[in-house]
Design a protein around this motif. Sequence first.
Motif, PDB file in Angstrom:
ATOM      1  N   SER A  65       8.605   4.938  22.336  1.00 13.76           N
ATOM      2  CA  SER A  65       9.442   4.177  21.399  1.00 13.76           C
ATOM      3  C   SER A  65       8.831   4.205  20.008  1.00 13.76           C
ATOM      4  N   CYS A  66       9.627   3.786  19.032  1.00  9.61           N
ATOM      5  CA  CYS A  66       9.118   3.623  17.672  1.00  9.61           C
ATOM      6  C   CYS A  66       8.162   2.435  17.631  1.00  9.61           C
ATOM      7  N   SER A  67       8.449   1.409  18.426  1.00 11.05           N
ATOM      8  CA  SER A  67       7.540   0.249  18.484  1.00 11.05           C
ATOM      9  C   SER A  67       6.139   0.707  18.872  1.00 11.05           C
ATOM     10  N   PHE A  92      13.743  -5.407  12.170  1.00  5.90           N
ATOM     11  CA  PHE A  92      14.020  -5.712  13.571  1.00  5.90           C
ATOM     12  C   PHE A  92      12.792  -6.414  14.155  1.00  5.90           C
ATOM     13  N   ALA A  94      11.135  -5.941  16.577  1.00 10.32           N
ATOM     14  CA  ALA A  94      10.135  -5.006  17.120  1.00 10.32           C
ATOM     15  C   ALA A  94       8.958  -4.838  16.164  1.00 10.32           C
ATOM     16  N   VAL A  95       9.188  -5.020  14.855  1.00  2.00           N
ATOM     17  CA  VAL A  95       8.128  -4.743  13.869  1.00  2.00           C
ATOM     18  C   VAL A  95       7.061  -5.848  13.858  1.00  2.00           C
ATOM     19  N   MET A 138      14.832  -0.748   6.592  1.00  2.00           N
ATOM     20  CA  MET A 138      15.772  -1.380   7.515  1.00  2.00           C
ATOM     21  C   MET A 138      17.190  -0.844   7.313  1.00  2.00           C
ATOM     22  N   ASP A 162       7.994   2.614   8.670  1.00  2.00           N
ATOM     23  CA  ASP A 162       8.870   2.446   9.828  1.00  2.00           C
ATOM     24  C   ASP A 162      10.193   3.099   9.450  1.00  2.00           C
ATOM     25  N   ALA A 164      12.369   4.246  11.557  1.00  2.00           N
ATOM     26  CA  ALA A 164      13.167   4.239  12.797  1.00  2.00           C
ATOM     27  C   ALA A 164      14.615   4.618  12.523  1.00  2.00           C
ATOM     28  N   HIS A 165      15.120   4.088  11.413  1.00  2.00           N
ATOM     29  CA  HIS A 165      16.541   4.264  11.122  1.00  2.00           C
ATOM     30  C   HIS A 165      16.747   5.124   9.883  1.00  2.00           C
ATOM     31  N   SER A 186      12.442   6.473  15.668  1.00  2.00           N
ATOM     32  CA  SER A 186      12.985   6.020  16.949  1.00  2.00           C
ATOM     33  C   SER A 186      14.068   6.975  17.436  1.00  2.00           C
ATOM     34  N   GLN A 188      15.871   5.745  20.121  1.00  2.00           N
ATOM     35  CA  GLN A 188      16.682   4.801  20.900  1.00  2.00           C
ATOM     36  C   GLN A 188      18.156   5.129  20.611  1.00  2.00           C
ATOM     37  N   LYS A 191      20.103   5.103  17.185  1.00  4.68           N
ATOM     38  CA  LYS A 191      19.569   5.786  16.006  1.00  4.68           C
ATOM     39  C   LYS A 191      20.218   7.165  15.886  1.00  4.68           C
ATOM     40  N   GLY A 198      12.745   6.411  22.906  1.00  4.55           N
ATOM     41  CA  GLY A 198      11.781   7.428  22.481  1.00  4.55           C
ATOM     42  C   GLY A 198      11.314   7.152  21.072  1.00  4.55           C
TER      43      GLY A 198
HETATM   44  C1  LIG Z   1      15.186   0.472  16.140  1.00  7.70           C
HETATM   45  C2  LIG Z   1      14.169   0.038  15.182  1.00  7.70           C
HETATM   46  C3  LIG Z   1      12.846  -0.176  15.588  1.00  7.70           C
HETATM   47  C4  LIG Z   1      12.396  -0.079  17.024  1.00  7.70           C
HETATM   48  O1  LIG Z   1      12.561   1.193  17.575  1.00  7.70           O
HETATM   49  P1  LIG Z   1      12.329   1.362  19.156  1.00  7.70           P
HETATM   50  O2  LIG Z   1      12.305   2.859  19.337  1.00  7.70           O
HETATM   51  O3  LIG Z   1      13.500   0.744  19.835  1.00  7.70           O
HETATM   52  O4  LIG Z   1      11.048   0.720  19.498  1.00  7.70           O
HETATM   53  C5  LIG Z   1      11.926  -0.536  14.624  1.00  7.70           C
HETATM   54  N1  LIG Z   1      12.281  -0.677  13.340  1.00  7.70           N
HETATM   55  C6  LIG Z   1      13.538  -0.479  12.913  1.00  7.70           C
HETATM   56  C7  LIG Z   1      13.857  -0.630  11.460  1.00  7.70           C
HETATM   57  C8  LIG Z   1      14.531  -0.126  13.821  1.00  7.70           C
HETATM   58  O5  LIG Z   1      15.786   0.055  13.396  1.00  7.70           O
END
Ligand SMILES: *Cc1c(COP(=O)(O)O)cnc(C)c1O
Length: 412
Positions: A65-67, A92, A94-95, A138, A162, A164-165, A186, A188, A191, A198
Amino acid sequence: MSKSIPSVFDAEPIPDCARAEVEELLKSGDLFRYTAPTDQPTPVARLEHEFAKRMGVKYALALNSCSSAIFLSLRALGVKPNDPVLIPAFTFAAVPSAVIHAGGKPILVEVGDNYRIDLADFEAKLTPQIAAVVISHMRGHTSDMDAIMALCNMRGVPVIEDAAHSLGTLWQGQKIGTIGKLGCFSFQSYKMVNGGEGGMLITNDEDVIAQAIIMSGAYEHNWQKHGLNINAFAEYQNTLPLFNLRMNNLTAAIIRPQLSELERRVTRGRRNHDHVAALLNKSPWLQVPTPLAGEVRAPDSIQFNLIDFSEAEARQFVAACGSKGVPVSVFGLNTDNARAFWNWKFIGNIPDLPKTRAMLVRACDLRLPARLDTAELDAIAQDILTALNKIKPAHSSFHKGSGAEHNRPVRP
Ligand SMILES: *Cc1c(COP(=O)(O)O)cnc(C)c1O
Protein backbone atom coordinates in the motif's frame (compact mmCIF):
# COMPACT_ATOMS: atom_id res chain seq x y z
CA MET A 1 -34.42 13.85 -20.26
CA SER A 2 -30.77 13.77 -19.41
CA LYS A 3 -28.69 10.67 -19.90
CA SER A 4 -28.82 8.37 -16.88
CA ILE A 5 -26.08 8.90 -14.33
CA PRO A 6 -23.35 6.24 -14.46
CA SER A 7 -21.82 4.84 -11.30
CA VAL A 8 -18.75 6.93 -10.55
CA PHE A 9 -17.33 4.12 -8.42
CA ASP A 10 -16.92 1.53 -11.20
CA ALA A 11 -13.34 0.90 -12.27
CA GLU A 12 -12.06 0.29 -15.80
CA PRO A 13 -11.59 -3.35 -16.81
CA ILE A 14 -8.10 -4.80 -16.31
CA PRO A 15 -6.35 -4.91 -19.73
CA ASP A 16 -6.60 -8.26 -21.52
CA CYS A 17 -2.83 -8.68 -21.68
CA ALA A 18 -2.78 -8.99 -17.87
CA ARG A 19 -4.88 -12.16 -18.11
CA ALA A 20 -2.20 -14.31 -19.76
CA GLU A 21 0.32 -13.42 -17.07
CA VAL A 22 -2.20 -13.98 -14.27
CA GLU A 23 -3.12 -17.34 -15.82
CA GLU A 24 0.57 -18.34 -15.85
CA LEU A 25 0.92 -17.36 -12.21
CA LEU A 26 -2.16 -19.36 -11.25
CA LYS A 27 -0.75 -22.39 -13.05
CA SER A 28 2.68 -22.14 -11.44
CA GLY A 29 1.46 -20.92 -8.05
CA ASP A 30 4.51 -18.64 -8.05
CA LEU A 31 2.93 -15.72 -6.21
CA PHE A 32 5.73 -14.69 -3.82
CA ARG A 33 8.17 -12.14 -5.20
CA TYR A 34 11.27 -13.85 -3.83
CA THR A 35 10.59 -17.48 -4.87
CA ALA A 36 12.15 -17.27 -8.34
CA PRO A 37 15.96 -17.43 -8.67
CA THR A 38 17.93 -14.19 -8.84
CA ASP A 39 18.40 -14.26 -12.62
CA GLN A 40 14.65 -14.47 -13.38
CA PRO A 41 12.82 -11.16 -13.05
CA THR A 42 9.49 -11.73 -11.32
CA PRO A 43 6.35 -9.68 -12.11
CA VAL A 44 7.06 -7.50 -9.03
CA ALA A 45 10.67 -6.83 -10.11
CA ARG A 46 9.53 -6.01 -13.65
CA LEU A 47 6.92 -3.60 -12.31
CA GLU A 48 9.53 -1.85 -10.14
CA HIS A 49 11.90 -1.57 -13.07
CA GLU A 50 9.27 -0.17 -15.41
CA PHE A 51 7.88 2.24 -12.80
CA ALA A 52 11.34 3.64 -11.98
CA LYS A 53 12.05 4.09 -15.69
CA ARG A 54 8.76 5.89 -16.31
CA MET A 55 9.30 8.21 -13.37
CA GLY A 56 12.95 8.81 -14.31
CA VAL A 57 14.29 7.75 -10.89
CA LYS A 58 16.96 5.24 -9.89
CA TYR A 59 14.97 3.10 -7.46
CA ALA A 60 11.41 1.83 -6.97
CA LEU A 61 10.12 -0.54 -4.30
CA ALA A 62 6.72 -2.21 -4.72
CA LEU A 63 4.68 -2.59 -1.52
CA ASN A 64 1.23 -3.61 -0.35
CA SER A 65 0.00 0.00 0.00
CA CYS A 66 0.92 3.67 -0.16
CA SER A 67 0.48 3.76 3.63
CA SER A 68 3.31 1.21 3.86
CA ALA A 69 5.41 3.35 1.53
CA ILE A 70 4.94 6.43 3.75
CA PHE A 71 5.66 4.39 6.89
CA LEU A 72 8.86 2.88 5.43
CA SER A 73 9.94 6.30 4.11
CA LEU A 74 9.72 7.74 7.63
CA ARG A 75 11.62 4.76 9.07
CA ALA A 76 14.30 4.95 6.35
CA LEU A 77 14.76 8.65 7.13
CA GLY A 78 15.43 7.69 10.74
CA VAL A 79 12.30 9.20 12.34
CA LYS A 80 12.52 8.33 16.03
CA PRO A 81 9.80 7.94 18.70
CA ASN A 82 8.00 11.25 19.34
CA ASP A 83 9.74 13.06 16.49
CA PRO A 84 7.36 15.69 15.11
CA VAL A 85 6.43 15.20 11.45
CA LEU A 86 4.62 17.93 9.48
CA ILE A 87 1.60 16.85 7.41
CA PRO A 88 -1.23 18.81 5.82
CA ALA A 89 -4.48 18.89 7.83
CA PHE A 90 -6.37 18.01 4.64
CA THR A 91 -5.42 14.46 3.75
CA PHE A 92 -6.62 10.89 4.18
CA ALA A 93 -6.46 9.39 7.70
CA ALA A 94 -3.85 6.92 6.36
CA VAL A 95 -1.23 9.72 6.49
CA PRO A 96 -1.35 10.64 10.19
CA SER A 97 -1.73 6.88 10.79
CA ALA A 98 1.52 6.13 8.93
CA VAL A 99 3.28 8.81 11.02
CA ILE A 100 2.03 7.22 14.23
CA HIS A 101 2.94 3.77 12.94
CA ALA A 102 6.52 5.02 12.50
CA GLY A 103 6.48 6.37 16.08
CA GLY A 104 6.28 10.02 15.00
CA LYS A 105 3.98 12.78 16.16
CA PRO A 106 1.85 14.30 13.39
CA ILE A 107 1.84 18.12 13.36
CA LEU A 108 -1.01 19.39 11.20
CA VAL A 109 -0.57 22.34 8.86
CA GLU A 110 -3.46 24.53 7.71
CA VAL A 111 -4.81 24.04 4.20
CA GLY A 112 -6.54 26.85 2.29
CA ASP A 113 -9.83 26.84 0.38
CA ASN A 114 -7.88 25.94 -2.77
CA TYR A 115 -7.03 22.60 -1.02
CA ARG A 116 -3.31 23.46 -0.94
CA ILE A 117 -0.96 23.86 2.02
CA ASP A 118 -1.05 27.30 3.67
CA LEU A 119 2.56 28.38 3.26
CA ALA A 120 2.59 30.89 6.13
CA ASP A 121 1.41 28.22 8.59
CA PHE A 122 3.81 25.70 7.03
CA GLU A 123 6.78 28.02 7.50
CA ALA A 124 5.73 28.86 11.07
CA LYS A 125 5.48 25.16 12.00
CA LEU A 126 8.71 24.10 10.25
CA THR A 127 10.74 24.41 13.44
CA PRO A 128 14.21 22.88 13.96
CA GLN A 129 12.57 19.95 15.81
CA ILE A 130 10.68 18.76 12.71
CA ALA A 131 12.22 15.44 11.63
CA ALA A 132 10.45 15.08 8.29
CA VAL A 133 7.68 16.57 6.18
CA VAL A 134 5.00 14.56 4.36
CA ILE A 135 3.37 16.55 1.56
CA SER A 136 0.05 14.97 0.63
CA HIS A 137 -1.08 16.15 -2.77
CA MET A 138 -4.62 15.49 -1.60
CA ARG A 139 -7.03 14.53 -4.40
CA GLY A 140 -4.15 15.38 -6.73
CA HIS A 141 -4.03 19.08 -5.77
CA THR A 142 -0.36 20.07 -5.82
CA SER A 143 0.90 22.44 -3.16
CA ASP A 144 3.58 24.98 -4.11
CA MET A 145 6.54 22.60 -4.27
CA ASP A 146 9.02 25.36 -5.14
CA ALA A 147 8.27 27.22 -1.92
CA ILE A 148 8.08 24.01 0.15
CA MET A 149 11.38 22.60 -1.17
CA ALA A 150 13.13 25.96 -0.69
CA LEU A 151 12.04 26.13 2.97
CA CYS A 152 12.84 22.47 3.67
CA ASN A 153 16.21 22.53 1.91
CA MET A 154 17.18 25.68 3.78
CA ARG A 155 16.40 23.95 7.08
CA GLY A 156 17.72 20.52 6.05
CA VAL A 157 14.36 18.77 6.55
CA PRO A 158 13.68 15.78 4.25
CA VAL A 159 10.45 15.80 2.22
CA ILE A 160 8.30 12.73 1.50
CA GLU A 161 5.74 13.27 -1.25
CA ASP A 162 2.48 11.43 -0.71
CA ALA A 163 1.60 11.21 -4.39
CA ALA A 164 -1.05 8.51 -3.79
CA HIS A 165 -3.50 10.43 -5.91
CA SER A 166 -1.07 12.27 -8.18
CA LEU A 167 0.34 9.67 -10.55
CA GLY A 168 0.77 11.56 -13.84
CA THR A 169 0.72 15.08 -12.35
CA LEU A 170 3.46 17.54 -13.36
CA TRP A 171 4.87 20.46 -11.37
CA GLN A 172 6.98 22.89 -13.45
CA GLY A 173 7.41 20.01 -15.91
CA GLN A 174 8.69 17.64 -13.22
CA LYS A 175 6.80 14.48 -12.26
CA ILE A 176 5.08 14.71 -8.88
CA GLY A 177 6.65 12.18 -6.53
CA THR A 178 10.17 12.88 -7.84
CA ILE A 179 10.60 16.30 -6.21
CA GLY A 180 10.98 15.27 -2.57
CA LYS A 181 13.60 12.82 -1.31
CA LEU A 182 10.99 10.05 -1.55
CA GLY A 183 7.72 9.67 -3.43
CA CYS A 184 4.87 7.33 -2.45
CA PHE A 185 2.09 6.07 -4.74
CA SER A 186 -1.07 4.01 -4.30
CA PHE A 187 -2.63 1.35 -6.53
CA GLN A 188 -5.74 1.02 -4.37
CA SER A 189 -8.79 0.70 -6.63
CA TYR A 190 -9.88 4.35 -6.40
CA LYS A 191 -6.55 5.65 -7.71
CA MET A 192 -5.43 6.11 -11.32
CA VAL A 193 -3.98 2.57 -11.56
CA ASN A 194 -6.10 -0.17 -10.00
CA GLY A 195 -4.37 -3.08 -8.29
CA GLY A 196 -7.05 -3.56 -5.64
CA GLU A 197 -4.36 -2.68 -3.12
CA GLY A 198 -0.73 -1.78 -3.68
CA GLY A 199 1.89 0.91 -3.30
CA MET A 200 5.22 2.11 -4.64
CA LEU A 201 8.09 3.96 -3.01
CA ILE A 202 10.55 5.81 -5.26
CA THR A 203 13.83 7.61 -4.53
CA ASN A 204 17.27 8.37 -5.95
CA ASP A 205 18.92 7.87 -2.55
CA GLU A 206 20.78 4.56 -2.28
CA ASP A 207 20.98 4.53 1.51
CA VAL A 208 17.23 5.12 1.78
CA ILE A 209 16.33 2.43 -0.76
CA ALA A 210 18.63 -0.13 0.86
CA GLN A 211 16.93 0.37 4.22
CA ALA A 212 13.42 0.44 2.73
CA ILE A 213 14.00 -2.78 0.76
CA ILE A 214 15.29 -4.65 3.80
CA MET A 215 12.54 -3.35 6.09
CA SER A 216 9.86 -4.18 3.50
CA GLY A 217 10.74 -7.83 4.16
CA ALA A 218 13.81 -8.71 2.04
CA TYR A 219 14.91 -11.09 4.77
CA GLU A 220 18.24 -12.94 4.69
CA HIS A 221 19.77 -12.18 1.27
CA ASN A 222 16.60 -11.51 -0.68
CA TRP A 223 17.80 -7.94 -1.30
CA GLN A 224 20.12 -9.51 -3.89
CA LYS A 225 17.02 -10.19 -6.00
CA HIS A 226 16.54 -6.44 -6.53
CA GLY A 227 19.57 -6.42 -8.86
CA LEU A 228 21.03 -3.28 -7.24
CA ASN A 229 24.74 -2.84 -6.64
CA ILE A 230 24.54 -1.03 -3.28
CA ASN A 231 27.09 -1.63 -0.50
CA ALA A 232 24.68 -0.42 2.17
CA PHE A 233 22.69 -3.68 1.93
CA ALA A 234 25.53 -5.61 3.55
CA GLU A 235 25.95 -2.88 6.18
CA TYR A 236 22.27 -3.02 7.15
CA GLN A 237 22.11 -6.84 7.13
CA ASN A 238 20.45 -8.04 10.37
CA THR A 239 20.32 -4.52 11.83
CA LEU A 240 16.83 -3.51 10.68
CA PRO A 241 13.36 -4.87 11.53
CA LEU A 242 11.53 -6.78 8.78
CA PHE A 243 8.00 -5.43 8.54
CA ASN A 244 6.81 -7.63 5.63
CA LEU A 245 4.95 -5.08 3.52
CA ARG A 246 5.82 -6.63 0.16
CA MET A 247 3.73 -6.71 -3.00
CA ASN A 248 2.90 -10.13 -4.46
CA ASN A 249 3.28 -11.21 -8.09
CA LEU A 250 -0.44 -11.36 -8.80
CA THR A 251 -0.91 -7.69 -7.89
CA ALA A 252 2.11 -6.66 -9.97
CA ALA A 253 0.84 -8.61 -12.98
CA ILE A 254 -2.45 -6.71 -12.76
CA ILE A 255 -0.80 -3.31 -12.32
CA ARG A 256 1.99 -3.39 -14.91
CA PRO A 257 -0.16 -3.52 -18.09
CA GLN A 258 -2.09 -0.50 -16.80
CA LEU A 259 1.03 1.69 -16.80
CA SER A 260 0.92 2.01 -20.57
CA GLU A 261 -2.67 3.26 -20.24
CA LEU A 262 -1.67 5.96 -17.82
CA GLU A 263 -1.21 8.71 -20.37
CA ARG A 264 -4.66 8.14 -21.85
CA ARG A 265 -6.30 8.00 -18.41
CA VAL A 266 -4.52 11.17 -17.29
CA THR A 267 -5.46 13.09 -20.44
CA ARG A 268 -9.09 11.97 -20.26
CA GLY A 269 -9.29 12.50 -16.52
CA ARG A 270 -8.08 16.08 -16.93
CA ARG A 271 -10.42 16.69 -19.85
CA ASN A 272 -13.36 15.32 -17.84
CA HIS A 273 -12.48 17.39 -14.81
CA ASP A 274 -12.02 20.61 -16.77
CA HIS A 275 -15.25 20.04 -18.70
CA VAL A 276 -17.33 19.71 -15.52
CA ALA A 277 -15.34 22.47 -13.75
CA ALA A 278 -16.19 24.96 -16.53
CA LEU A 279 -19.90 24.12 -16.24
CA LEU A 280 -19.94 24.39 -12.43
CA ASN A 281 -17.90 27.60 -12.38
CA LYS A 282 -20.63 29.35 -14.36
CA SER A 283 -22.62 29.43 -11.14
CA PRO A 284 -21.71 32.10 -8.58
CA TRP A 285 -22.54 29.56 -5.84
CA LEU A 286 -19.94 26.99 -6.86
CA GLN A 287 -16.19 27.41 -7.15
CA VAL A 288 -13.66 24.96 -8.58
CA PRO A 289 -10.27 26.39 -7.58
CA THR A 290 -7.84 27.10 -10.42
CA PRO A 291 -4.66 24.97 -10.57
CA LEU A 292 -1.48 26.70 -9.46
CA ALA A 293 0.75 28.13 -12.17
CA GLY A 294 3.19 25.38 -13.11
CA GLU A 295 0.77 22.57 -12.25
CA VAL A 296 -0.57 20.12 -14.86
CA ARG A 297 -3.11 17.99 -13.02
CA ALA A 298 -4.12 14.32 -13.40
CA PRO A 299 -7.51 14.29 -11.66
CA ASP A 300 -9.94 11.38 -11.35
CA SER A 301 -12.33 13.35 -9.17
CA ILE A 302 -13.56 16.92 -8.77
CA GLN A 303 -13.67 19.14 -5.70
CA PHE A 304 -15.60 22.40 -5.49
CA ASN A 305 -16.53 24.89 -2.79
CA LEU A 306 -20.06 25.97 -1.88
CA ILE A 307 -20.02 29.77 -1.72
CA ASP A 308 -22.20 31.55 0.86
CA PHE A 309 -24.03 28.41 1.94
CA SER A 310 -25.33 27.85 5.44
CA GLU A 311 -24.75 24.38 6.87
CA ALA A 312 -28.43 23.56 6.36
CA GLU A 313 -28.24 24.67 2.70
CA ALA A 314 -25.09 22.61 2.17
CA ARG A 315 -26.81 19.52 3.56
CA GLN A 316 -29.88 20.16 1.38
CA PHE A 317 -27.64 20.47 -1.67
CA VAL A 318 -25.90 17.15 -0.94
CA ALA A 319 -29.29 15.46 -0.48
CA ALA A 320 -30.64 17.00 -3.69
CA CYS A 321 -27.60 15.75 -5.66
CA GLY A 322 -27.96 12.32 -4.05
CA SER A 323 -31.61 12.07 -5.03
CA LYS A 324 -30.51 12.60 -8.66
CA GLY A 325 -27.98 9.78 -8.34
CA VAL A 326 -24.92 12.04 -8.11
CA PRO A 327 -22.98 11.05 -4.96
CA VAL A 328 -21.59 14.46 -3.98
CA SER A 329 -20.30 14.62 -0.41
CA VAL A 330 -19.00 17.50 1.68
CA PHE A 331 -15.82 16.35 3.43
CA GLY A 332 -16.60 17.99 6.75
CA LEU A 333 -20.37 17.41 6.89
CA ASN A 334 -20.22 13.71 6.25
CA THR A 335 -20.34 11.70 9.50
CA ASP A 336 -16.96 10.15 10.37
CA ASN A 337 -15.32 11.25 7.10
CA ALA A 338 -11.71 9.99 7.21
CA ARG A 339 -10.49 13.20 5.52
CA ALA A 340 -11.79 15.52 8.26
CA PHE A 341 -8.95 16.05 10.74
CA TRP A 342 -11.26 16.30 13.78
CA ASN A 343 -12.10 12.63 13.22
CA TRP A 344 -8.43 11.62 13.73
CA LYS A 345 -8.88 11.15 17.46
CA PHE A 346 -6.10 8.55 17.46
CA ILE A 347 -3.48 11.32 17.15
CA GLY A 348 -4.35 12.75 20.57
CA ASN A 349 -5.26 16.40 20.96
CA ILE A 350 -6.88 17.75 17.82
CA PRO A 351 -5.47 21.20 17.08
CA ASP A 352 -7.57 24.22 16.24
CA LEU A 353 -7.28 24.77 12.49
CA PRO A 354 -9.96 27.29 11.52
CA LYS A 355 -8.94 27.69 7.86
CA THR A 356 -8.91 23.97 7.12
CA ARG A 357 -12.14 23.46 9.06
CA ALA A 358 -13.90 26.26 7.17
CA MET A 359 -12.78 24.72 3.87
CA LEU A 360 -13.79 21.16 4.82
CA VAL A 361 -17.36 22.07 5.81
CA ARG A 362 -18.06 23.60 2.38
CA ALA A 363 -15.81 21.55 0.06
CA CYS A 364 -17.60 19.00 -2.13
CA ASP A 365 -16.08 15.80 -3.42
CA LEU A 366 -17.18 13.74 -6.43
CA ARG A 367 -15.39 10.97 -8.27
CA LEU A 368 -15.07 11.59 -12.01
CA PRO A 369 -13.31 8.58 -13.51
CA ALA A 370 -11.48 8.81 -16.84
CA ARG A 371 -13.87 6.37 -18.52
CA LEU A 372 -16.87 8.79 -18.45
CA ASP A 373 -17.90 10.31 -21.80
CA THR A 374 -19.00 13.87 -22.51
CA ALA A 375 -22.72 13.06 -22.43
CA GLU A 376 -22.33 11.44 -19.01
CA LEU A 377 -20.31 14.41 -17.75
CA ASP A 378 -22.93 16.85 -19.05
CA ALA A 379 -25.65 14.85 -17.30
CA ILE A 380 -23.72 14.93 -14.02
CA ALA A 381 -23.07 18.67 -14.25
CA GLN A 382 -26.68 19.36 -15.23
CA ASP A 383 -27.99 17.36 -12.27
CA ILE A 384 -25.67 19.23 -9.89
CA LEU A 385 -26.88 22.58 -11.26
CA THR A 386 -30.51 21.50 -11.06
CA ALA A 387 -30.01 20.42 -7.44
CA LEU A 388 -28.29 23.75 -6.77
CA ASN A 389 -31.18 25.68 -8.29
CA LYS A 390 -33.54 24.23 -5.67
CA ILE A 391 -31.43 25.60 -2.84
CA LYS A 392 -30.05 28.76 -4.42
CA PRO A 393 -32.45 29.86 -7.19
CA ALA A 394 -30.63 31.73 -9.96
CA HIS A 395 -32.39 35.09 -9.30
CA SER A 396 -31.24 35.18 -5.67
CA SER A 397 -27.59 35.28 -6.76
CA PHE A 398 -27.92 38.96 -7.62
CA HIS A 399 -26.85 40.41 -4.26
CA LYS A 400 -24.04 37.89 -3.80
CA GLY A 401 -21.82 39.51 -6.42
CA SER A 402 -20.65 38.05 -9.69
CA GLY A 403 -18.65 35.28 -8.11
CA ALA A 404 -15.64 36.44 -10.09
CA GLU A 405 -13.68 37.15 -6.93
CA HIS A 406 -13.93 33.47 -6.07
CA ASN A 407 -12.54 32.35 -9.39
CA ARG A 408 -9.40 34.41 -9.46
CA PRO A 409 -6.20 32.41 -9.94
CA VAL A 410 -4.71 31.53 -6.57
CA ARG A 411 -1.31 32.63 -7.82
CA PRO A 412 -0.88 35.61 -10.09
C1 LIG B 1 -5.34 6.70 -1.01
C2 LIG B 1 -4.45 7.63 -0.32
C3 LIG B 1 -3.52 7.18 0.62
C4 LIG B 1 -3.44 5.74 1.08
O1 LIG B 1 -3.12 4.85 0.06
P1 LIG B 1 -3.23 3.28 0.37
O2 LIG B 1 -2.55 2.65 -0.82
O3 LIG B 1 -4.68 2.94 0.42
O4 LIG B 1 -2.52 3.02 1.64
C5 LIG B 1 -2.68 8.11 1.19
N1 LIG B 1 -2.73 9.40 0.86
C6 LIG B 1 -3.60 9.87 -0.05
C7 LIG B 1 -3.59 11.33 -0.39
C8 LIG B 1 -4.50 9.01 -0.66
O5 LIG B 1 -5.38 9.48 -1.55
